[in-house]
Design a protein around this motif. Structure first.
Motif, PDB file in Angstrom:
ATOM      1  N   ASN A  76      -0.349   7.512  12.818  1.00 35.94           N
ATOM      2  CA  ASN A  76       0.933   6.921  12.459  1.00 35.94           C
ATOM      3  C   ASN A  76       0.805   6.232  11.109  1.00 35.94           C
ATOM      4  O   ASN A  76      -0.125   5.466  10.879  1.00 35.94           O
ATOM      5  N   GLY A  77       1.722   6.530  10.224  1.00 32.09           N
ATOM      6  CA  GLY A  77       1.658   5.926   8.897  1.00 32.09           C
ATOM      7  C   GLY A  77       0.903   6.745   7.867  1.00 32.09           C
ATOM      8  O   GLY A  77       0.851   6.364   6.703  1.00 32.09           O
ATOM      9  N   LYS A  78       0.307   7.847   8.281  1.00 34.25           N
ATOM     10  CA  LYS A  78      -0.357   8.749   7.333  1.00 34.25           C
ATOM     11  C   LYS A  78       0.530   9.980   7.117  1.00 34.25           C
ATOM     12  O   LYS A  78       1.528  10.164   7.815  1.00 34.25           O
ATOM     13  N   ASN A  79       0.153  10.843   6.167  1.00 30.67           N
ATOM     14  CA  ASN A  79       1.052  11.943   5.836  1.00 30.67           C
ATOM     15  C   ASN A  79       0.520  13.315   6.223  1.00 30.67           C
ATOM     16  O   ASN A  79       1.071  14.331   5.795  1.00 30.67           O
ATOM     17  N   THR A  80      -0.537  13.371   7.043  1.00 29.77           N
ATOM     18  CA  THR A  80      -1.103  14.661   7.410  1.00 29.77           C
ATOM     19  C   THR A  80      -1.382  14.722   8.909  1.00 29.77           C
ATOM     20  O   THR A  80      -1.891  13.772   9.490  1.00 29.77           O
ATOM     21  N   VAL A  81      -1.036  15.849   9.500  1.00 30.32           N
ATOM     22  CA  VAL A  81      -1.346  16.134  10.902  1.00 30.32           C
ATOM     23  C   VAL A  81      -2.167  17.413  10.934  1.00 30.32           C
ATOM     24  O   VAL A  81      -1.924  18.334  10.153  1.00 30.32           O
TER      25      VAL A  81
END
Length: 128
Positions: A76-81
């Motif tokens: 959560n709060g990052k830009n990569t999955v």
């Protein structure tokens, strides 16, 4: 407008592994759902896996066909999955799409209708 870009697809032999990435440009993933779907030639696009974040916890969901072989992860709060795919089978072949939408729970997250934004897809081919 949310831009999602998938990467990491390719050609692999049965039993091999690949890791797909879904990057959001210009924003981070916060309290929402990010999912992976796939589409084989001549077939409907189908749910593969999803991850959701609320204020206090995250949840993951998997299609029965990939449970135990695929792992979705992200913060959560990052830009990569990521989608780690192990023990790949020829039936895993298809175009893999990343999608995002507002927070959902349980069966809602398995439906294409829960997702507002989609990437262009990355090809995964598993040879026998």
């Amino acid at each position: 407008q949310v831009q999602l870009v998938e990467s990491g697809g390719g050609l692999v032999q049965a039993g091999g592994s690949l890791r797909l990435s879904c990057a959001a440009f210009g924003r981070t993933f916060v309290r929402e759902v990010v999912g992976w779907f796939r589409q084989a030639p001549g077939k409907e696009r189908e749910f593969v896996a999803a991850i959701t974040w609320s204020w206090i916890m995250s949840d993951t969901y998997y299609a029965a066909s990939v449970e135990g072989r695929f792992t979705i992860s992200g913060e959560n709060g990052k830009n990569t999955v990521y989608l780690q795919m192990n023990n790949l089978k020829p039936e895993d072949t298809g175009i893999y799409y990343c999608a995002s939408g507002a927070y959902c729970s349980t069966s809602e997250c398995l439906s294409r209708g829960a997702y507002d934004y989609w990437g262009q897809g990355t090809q995964v081919t598993v040879s026998s």
